[in-house]
Scaffold this active site. Structure first.
Site, PDB file in Angstrom:
ATOM      1  N   GLU A 178      -1.101  -9.179 -14.969  1.00 17.52           N
ATOM      2  CA  GLU A 178      -2.118 -10.050 -14.568  1.00 17.52           C
ATOM      3  C   GLU A 178      -3.422 -10.057 -15.236  1.00 17.52           C
ATOM      4  O   GLU A 178      -3.879  -8.853 -15.644  1.00 17.52           O
ATOM      5  CB  GLU A 178      -2.225  -9.748 -12.902  1.00 17.52           C
ATOM      6  CG  GLU A 178      -3.230 -10.584 -12.274  1.00 17.52           C
ATOM      7  CD  GLU A 178      -3.237 -10.406 -10.814  1.00 17.52           C
ATOM      8  OE1 GLU A 178      -2.062  -9.714 -10.353  1.00 17.52           O
ATOM      9  OE2 GLU A 178      -3.897 -11.188 -10.207  1.00 17.52           O
TER      10      GLU A 178
ATOM     11  N   HIS B  97     -11.999 -11.945  -3.526  1.00 14.38           N
ATOM     12  CA  HIS B  97     -11.189 -13.463  -3.668  1.00 14.38           C
ATOM     13  C   HIS B  97     -11.958 -14.019  -2.547  1.00 14.38           C
ATOM     14  O   HIS B  97     -12.310 -13.511  -1.477  1.00 14.38           O
ATOM     15  CB  HIS B  97      -9.741 -13.436  -3.300  1.00 14.38           C
ATOM     16  CG  HIS B  97      -9.061 -12.723  -4.501  1.00 14.38           C
ATOM     17  ND1 HIS B  97      -7.745 -12.875  -4.531  1.00 14.38           N
ATOM     18  CD2 HIS B  97      -9.394 -11.822  -5.525  1.00 14.38           C
ATOM     19  CE1 HIS B  97      -7.180 -12.261  -5.659  1.00 14.38           C
ATOM     20  NE2 HIS B  97      -8.317 -11.539  -5.923  1.00 14.38           N
TER      21      HIS B  97
ATOM     22  N   HIS C 100     -10.043 -13.531 -10.973  1.00 13.00           N
ATOM     23  CA  HIS C 100     -10.336 -12.347 -12.047  1.00 13.00           C
ATOM     24  C   HIS C 100     -10.775 -12.666 -13.409  1.00 13.00           C
ATOM     25  O   HIS C 100     -11.897 -12.093 -13.763  1.00 13.00           O
ATOM     26  CB  HIS C 100      -8.831 -11.488 -12.173  1.00 13.00           C
ATOM     27  CG  HIS C 100      -8.155 -11.173 -10.997  1.00 13.00           C
ATOM     28  ND1 HIS C 100      -7.160 -10.162 -10.809  1.00 13.00           N
ATOM     29  CD2 HIS C 100      -8.843 -11.093  -9.670  1.00 13.00           C
ATOM     30  CE1 HIS C 100      -6.745 -10.105  -9.463  1.00 13.00           C
ATOM     31  NE2 HIS C 100      -7.866 -10.249  -8.964  1.00 13.00           N
TER      32      HIS C 100
ATOM     33  N   HIS D  40      -0.336  -5.655 -12.011  1.00 15.00           N
ATOM     34  CA  HIS D  40      -1.653  -5.300 -12.408  1.00 15.00           C
ATOM     35  C   HIS D  40      -1.433  -4.155 -13.565  1.00 15.00           C
ATOM     36  O   HIS D  40      -0.891  -3.119 -13.630  1.00 15.00           O
ATOM     37  CB  HIS D  40      -2.595  -4.833 -11.347  1.00 15.00           C
ATOM     38  CG  HIS D  40      -2.742  -5.550 -10.274  1.00 15.00           C
ATOM     39  ND1 HIS D  40      -3.621  -5.391  -9.253  1.00 15.00           N
ATOM     40  CD2 HIS D  40      -2.530  -7.035 -10.274  1.00 15.00           C
ATOM     41  CE1 HIS D  40      -3.802  -6.210  -8.428  1.00 15.00           C
ATOM     42  NE2 HIS D  40      -3.197  -7.239  -8.925  1.00 15.00           N
TER      43      HIS D  40
ATOM     44  N   GLU E 102      -4.062 -16.496  -3.442  1.00 17.86           N
ATOM     45  CA  GLU E 102      -4.327 -15.280  -2.772  1.00 17.86           C
ATOM     46  C   GLU E 102      -5.761 -15.290  -1.987  1.00 17.86           C
ATOM     47  O   GLU E 102      -6.430 -14.188  -2.367  1.00 17.86           O
ATOM     48  CB  GLU E 102      -4.130 -14.174  -4.054  1.00 17.86           C
ATOM     49  CG  GLU E 102      -3.084 -14.138  -4.629  1.00 17.86           C
ATOM     50  CD  GLU E 102      -2.968 -12.998  -5.748  1.00 17.86           C
ATOM     51  OE1 GLU E 102      -3.997 -13.267  -6.542  1.00 17.86           O
ATOM     52  OE2 GLU E 102      -2.215 -12.403  -6.108  1.00 17.86           O
TER      53      GLU E 102
ATOM     54  N   HIS F  22      -2.510 -17.415 -10.375  1.00 13.20           N
ATOM     55  CA  HIS F  22      -3.092 -16.945  -8.973  1.00 13.20           C
ATOM     56  C   HIS F  22      -4.284 -17.776  -8.973  1.00 13.20           C
ATOM     57  O   HIS F  22      -5.332 -17.558  -9.589  1.00 13.20           O
ATOM     58  CB  HIS F  22      -3.443 -15.469  -9.150  1.00 13.20           C
ATOM     59  CG  HIS F  22      -2.392 -14.682  -8.754  1.00 13.20           C
ATOM     60  ND1 HIS F  22      -2.379 -13.316  -9.013  1.00 13.20           N
ATOM     61  CD2 HIS F  22      -0.932 -15.118  -8.672  1.00 13.20           C
ATOM     62  CE1 HIS F  22      -1.074 -12.654  -8.846  1.00 13.20           C
ATOM     63  NE2 HIS F  22      -0.120 -13.724  -8.679  1.00 13.20           N
TER      64      HIS F  22
ATOM     65  N   ASP G 295     -14.045  -8.849  -8.607  1.00  8.90           N
ATOM     66  CA  ASP G 295     -12.961  -8.983  -7.786  1.00  8.90           C
ATOM     67  C   ASP G 295     -12.853  -9.089  -6.181  1.00  8.90           C
ATOM     68  O   ASP G 295     -12.292  -8.256  -5.509  1.00  8.90           O
ATOM     69  CB  ASP G 295     -11.859  -8.178  -8.220  1.00  8.90           C
ATOM     70  CG  ASP G 295     -10.415  -8.338  -7.880  1.00  8.90           C
ATOM     71  OD1 ASP G 295      -9.926  -9.339  -7.543  1.00  8.90           O
ATOM     72  OD2 ASP G 295      -9.743  -7.522  -8.036  1.00  8.90           O
TER      73      ASP G 295
ATOM     74  N   ARG H  76       0.872  -1.245   0.073  1.00 12.53           N
ATOM     75  CA  ARG H  76       0.167  -0.031   0.063  1.00 12.53           C
ATOM     76  C   ARG H  76       0.891   1.471  -0.026  1.00 12.53           C
ATOM     77  O   ARG H  76       0.328   2.331  -0.049  1.00 12.53           O
ATOM     78  CB  ARG H  76      -0.968   0.057   1.389  1.00 12.53           C
ATOM     79  CG  ARG H  76      -1.587  -1.277   1.446  1.00 12.53           C
ATOM     80  CD  ARG H  76      -3.222  -1.129   0.975  1.00 12.53           C
ATOM     81  NE  ARG H  76      -3.805  -2.234   0.659  1.00 12.53           N
ATOM     82  CZ  ARG H  76      -4.706  -2.799  -0.394  1.00 12.53           C
ATOM     83  NH1 ARG H  76      -4.904  -1.913  -1.237  1.00 12.53           N
ATOM     84  NH2 ARG H  76      -5.179  -3.879  -0.373  1.00 12.53           N
TER      85      ARG H  76
ATOM     86  N   HIS I  35       5.147  -9.803  -6.467  1.00 11.07           N
ATOM     87  CA  HIS I  35       4.041  -8.922  -6.812  1.00 11.07           C
ATOM     88  C   HIS I  35       4.340  -7.492  -6.712  1.00 11.07           C
ATOM     89  O   HIS I  35       4.757  -7.227  -5.509  1.00 11.07           O
ATOM     90  CB  HIS I  35       2.790  -9.455  -5.986  1.00 11.07           C
ATOM     91  CG  HIS I  35       1.473  -8.913  -6.543  1.00 11.07           C
ATOM     92  ND1 HIS I  35       1.084  -7.667  -6.877  1.00 11.07           N
ATOM     93  CD2 HIS I  35       0.460  -9.611  -6.913  1.00 11.07           C
ATOM     94  CE1 HIS I  35      -0.183  -7.507  -7.303  1.00 11.07           C
ATOM     95  NE2 HIS I  35      -0.628  -8.616  -7.383  1.00 11.07           N
TER      96      HIS I  35
ATOM     97  N   ASP J 226      -5.153 -15.072 -13.197  1.00 11.76           N
ATOM     98  CA  ASP J 226      -6.013 -15.007 -11.981  1.00 11.76           C
ATOM     99  C   ASP J 226      -7.031 -15.591 -11.916  1.00 11.76           C
ATOM    100  O   ASP J 226      -8.146 -15.233 -12.662  1.00 11.76           O
ATOM    101  CB  ASP J 226      -5.769 -13.662 -11.527  1.00 11.76           C
ATOM    102  CG  ASP J 226      -6.421 -13.466  -9.844  1.00 11.76           C
ATOM    103  OD1 ASP J 226      -7.673 -14.381  -9.524  1.00 11.76           O
ATOM    104  OD2 ASP J 226      -5.611 -13.094  -8.949  1.00 11.76           O
TER     105      ASP J 226
ATOM    106  N   TYR K 225       0.171  -2.496  -5.036  1.00 10.55           N
ATOM    107  CA  TYR K 225      -1.155  -2.264  -5.469  1.00 10.55           C
ATOM    108  C   TYR K 225      -1.240  -0.648  -6.013  1.00 10.55           C
ATOM    109  O   TYR K 225      -1.822  -0.340  -6.719  1.00 10.55           O
ATOM    110  CB  TYR K 225      -2.148  -2.272  -4.370  1.00 10.55           C
ATOM    111  CG  TYR K 225      -2.632  -3.873  -4.096  1.00 10.55           C
ATOM    112  CD1 TYR K 225      -2.511  -4.801  -5.119  1.00 10.55           C
ATOM    113  CD2 TYR K 225      -2.524  -4.365  -2.682  1.00 10.55           C
ATOM    114  CE1 TYR K 225      -2.796  -6.039  -4.886  1.00 10.55           C
ATOM    115  CE2 TYR K 225      -2.971  -5.758  -2.669  1.00 10.55           C
ATOM    116  CZ  TYR K 225      -3.004  -6.526  -3.552  1.00 10.55           C
ATOM    117  OH  TYR K 225      -3.197  -7.853  -3.144  1.00 10.55           O
TER     118      TYR K 225
HETATM  119 ZN    ZN Z   1      -7.945  -9.868  -7.025  1.00 12.35          ZN
HETATM  120 FE    FE Z   2      -4.171 -11.948  -8.515  1.00 18.85          FE
HETATM  121 FE    FE Z   3      -2.596  -9.251  -8.323  1.00 20.82          FE
END
Ligand code: ZN
Ligand code: FE
Ligand code: FE
Length: 392
Positions: A258, A342, A295, A223, A372, A327, A340, A153, A183, A292, A186
């Site tokens: 992704e 999870h 996703h 992403h 994830e 993922h 989205d 973050r 990864h 993913d 974000y």
């Molecule tokens: Zn996600």
């Molecule tokens: Fe993912």
């Molecule tokens: Fe991701």
């Protein structure tokens, strides 16, 4: 010696395949995707007789006319193929798709020899450094893992300590950990509108790629980003432009776009959008895709009802040879919901057995699978154990 060619390979243009586990022979015919194959004397020797038996239309003369392809060995290394699977051959001028052929070989190997390695792991906190991540992964029963290169973050990255990275490499070698799927944070939006956000993306991406060279030959997943009202086309252009700035010749990392749920202004909810980004990148050999499951499901690809169809579509639009990681997540919402959210593997809208089939599909089985799911460490360990049990 041979085995029935699964239907998935037909849309990929692969018509025939022969496999001999003991001899380490793979024959594959594909109508397209000329990748070329590795050739050497020993291989030719192994190839000759079984080739005649497997395909009477595949004279040895044709098989000898091949040249070593760029990237073939790299592909084999990246995908962890056992040496017996390391060869694919042209038949009558049709060139095998090395990617698809190698995955056939994985399946052949697993059918004939039961030695296809299942790579499963989860997100591991990087707070304690590299060695601690490897040990944590092992404790959870994982043999691959994901980690954030910096605070997911925020923006800061801790300096890498020499002793830690050396101990990490030794531990991975000992434990058989050979895939890392890092990864990006974000907050990294590769197609941001605001200059400061764009500048952070460039800085963090570039710095992360330098750090990734301390663990050579691994994956950096990110992403594609949100175009925040600029429009999908501008988003695609900006993402490609960023990649053209941060990728550098000689890098060993493969960056992975992704697949996204298509929530809000997200880019990457359609395979075509990822293809459009890759098309605009100069150093394409360093770009791949991470699929993913939550996703793509949310984006409207029915991996439960028609996994073969989704993968054939992926191959048609992007090319399965670009797919390097999965993922593995369940989704709180139905297919096509663009949400989205999870959920745990056995607790979502995707039937759990469909997720198991994802891990076993011949086009995917050799890839690292990363959980994830919303879990603590005990929950991850349980899901990993459940998946391992489901492989039997
Ligand atoms: Zn996600
Ligand atoms: Fe993912
Ligand atoms: Fe991701």
């Amino acid at each position: 010696a041979g085995f029935r060619l699964p239907d998935i390979f037909l849309p990929l243009g692969i018509r025939r395949l022969g496999m001999r586990g003991g001899a380490g022979l793979l024959l594959c015919q594909s109508a397209r995707d000329p990748v070329g194959v590795r050739r050497d004397k020993a291989v030719d020797h192994r190839l000759r007789r079984p080739a005649r038996r497997a395909h009477d239309h595949a004279p040895a003369a044709h098989l000898e006319r091949q040249r070593a392809p760029a990237g073939a060995n790299e592909f084999i290394r990246l995908h962890g193929l056992p040496p017996l699977c390391a060869t694919a051959y042209t038949i009558r001028g049709a060139v095998a798709s090395l990617a698809a052929a190698a995955r056939c070989a994985m399946m052949g190997a697993s059918i004939l020899r039961g030695d296809c390695m299942f790579r499963i792991g989860c997100h591991i906190s990087s707070a304690g450094g590299y060695l601690a991540m490897a040990k944590r992964a092992e404790a959870l029963g994982a043999n691959t893992f994901a980690f954030f290169t910096r605070n997911p973050r925020g923006g800061s990255a801790k300096p890498i300590e020499e002793a830690d990275i050396a101990a990490f490499h030794a531990e991975c070698a000992r434990a058989g950990i050979d895939r890392l799927v890092s990864h990006a944070p974000y907050t990294l939006n590769p197609c941001a509108a605001k200059p400061q956000v764009a500048e952070f993306a460039r800085m963090a991406f570039s710095d992360d790629l330098q750090r990734m060279e301390r663990t050579p030959g691994q994956f950096y997943n990110f992403h594609p980003g949100s175009h925040v009202g600029q429009g999908i086309d501008v988003g695609i252009e900006k993402i490609a432009a960023l990649l053209n700035v941060v990728l550098f010749p000689g890098m060993t990392t493969t960056v992975l776009l992704e697949t996204m749920a298509g929530k809000g202004s997200e880019v990457g909810g359609r395979f075509e959008q990822l293809r459009a980004i890759i098309d605009r990148v100069q150093l394409q050999e360093h770009v791949g895709v991470c699929l993913d499951t939550c996703h793509v499901w949310d984006a409207g690809y029915d991996i439960a009802g028609d996994l073969d169809g989704v993968l054939a579509e992926f191959d048609r639009v992007i090319g399965l040879e670009r797919l390097h990681a999965v993922h593995l997540n369940n989704s709180l919402n139905p297919c096509g919901s663009h949400k989205d959210r999870h959920t745990k593997l056995r607790d979502g809208c995707i039937p759990p057995e469909a997720l198991v089939r994802v891990t076993q599909h011949p086009a995917l089985a050799a890839l690292p699978f990363i959980l994830e799911t919303p879990n603590d460490d005990a929950g991850y360990a349980q899901e990993i154990a459940w998946l391992h049990a489901a492989q039997k």
